[in-house]
Design a protein around this motif. Structure first.
Motif, PDB file in Angstrom:
ATOM      1  N   HIS A   6      11.237  -8.081 -37.907  1.00 60.67           N
ATOM      2  CA  HIS A   6      11.015  -7.447 -39.202  1.00 60.67           C
ATOM      3  C   HIS A   6      11.876  -6.191 -39.302  1.00 60.67           C
ATOM      4  O   HIS A   6      11.832  -5.334 -38.415  1.00 60.67           O
ATOM      5  CB  HIS A   6       9.536  -7.081 -39.329  1.00 60.67           C
ATOM      6  CG  HIS A   6       9.193  -6.450 -40.620  1.00 60.67           C
ATOM      7  ND1 HIS A   6       9.067  -7.171 -41.780  1.00 60.67           N
ATOM      8  CD2 HIS A   6       8.953  -5.163 -40.942  1.00 60.67           C
ATOM      9  CE1 HIS A   6       8.752  -6.353 -42.761  1.00 60.67           C
ATOM     10  NE2 HIS A   6       8.682  -5.125 -42.274  1.00 60.67           N
ATOM     11  N   GLU A   8      13.104  -3.220 -42.322  1.00 64.75           N
ATOM     12  CA  GLU A   8      12.899  -2.736 -43.685  1.00 64.75           C
ATOM     13  C   GLU A   8      14.135  -1.983 -44.141  1.00 64.75           C
ATOM     14  O   GLU A   8      14.803  -1.312 -43.340  1.00 64.75           O
ATOM     15  CB  GLU A   8      11.681  -1.812 -43.734  1.00 64.75           C
ATOM     16  CG  GLU A   8      10.380  -2.548 -43.546  1.00 64.75           C
ATOM     17  CD  GLU A   8       9.168  -1.661 -43.757  1.00 64.75           C
ATOM     18  OE1 GLU A   8       9.331  -0.558 -44.319  1.00 64.75           O
ATOM     19  OE2 GLU A   8       8.080  -2.088 -43.347  1.00 64.75           O
ATOM     20  N   ARG A  10      16.296   0.770 -45.362  1.00 66.22           N
ATOM     21  CA  ARG A  10      16.227   2.225 -45.291  1.00 66.22           C
ATOM     22  C   ARG A  10      16.793   2.822 -46.575  1.00 66.22           C
ATOM     23  O   ARG A  10      17.515   2.156 -47.322  1.00 66.22           O
ATOM     24  CB  ARG A  10      17.022   2.737 -44.088  1.00 66.22           C
ATOM     25  CG  ARG A  10      16.430   2.333 -42.768  1.00 66.22           C
ATOM     26  CD  ARG A  10      17.289   2.819 -41.629  1.00 66.22           C
ATOM     27  NE  ARG A  10      16.735   2.410 -40.347  1.00 66.22           N
ATOM     28  CZ  ARG A  10      17.433   2.356 -39.229  1.00 66.22           C
ATOM     29  NH1 ARG A  10      18.711   2.669 -39.207  1.00 66.22           N
ATOM     30  NH2 ARG A  10      16.853   1.982 -38.111  1.00 66.22           N
ATOM     31  N   LEU A  18      21.927  -3.538 -43.448  1.00 68.00           N
ATOM     32  CA  LEU A  18      20.615  -4.142 -43.192  1.00 68.00           C
ATOM     33  C   LEU A  18      20.770  -5.480 -42.466  1.00 68.00           C
ATOM     34  O   LEU A  18      20.060  -5.758 -41.501  1.00 68.00           O
ATOM     35  CB  LEU A  18      19.872  -4.347 -44.513  1.00 68.00           C
ATOM     36  CG  LEU A  18      18.526  -5.061 -44.421  1.00 68.00           C
ATOM     37  CD1 LEU A  18      17.496  -4.162 -43.749  1.00 68.00           C
ATOM     38  CD2 LEU A  18      18.046  -5.466 -45.799  1.00 68.00           C
TER      39      LEU A  18
END
Length: 74
Positions: A6, A8, A10, A18
């Motif tokens: 996982h 997320e 930023r 990412l």
């Protein structure tokens, strides 16, 4: 045995950054390695033979490296 990775997004992070972080996490978790290993059925005896071959290969490489340095006389 499902490994969950996982990441997320930023603040001010591009999609490429990412994606790079995600692939790095996949690599670290060993998800792709496990997937590739389980693509084809390999019997226990074949796994054992492959393990022995790999260990022999490592041993020979180590000996060759030491011989090159002059630490082992062959």
């Amino acid at each position: 045995m499902a490994k969950s990775v996982h990441v997320e997004l930023r603040e001010n992070e591009s999609f490429d950054a990412l994606l790079k972080r995600f692939t790095k996490e996949l690599q670290k978790a060993g998800v792709l390695r496990d997937y590739r290993a389980k693509r084809h059925y390999v019997s226990k005896s074949e796994q054992r033979r492959a393990k022995i071959r790999k260990a022999e290969h490592r041993r020979r490489r180590k000996l060759a490296k030491l011989a090159k340095k002059g630490q082992v006389g062959l």
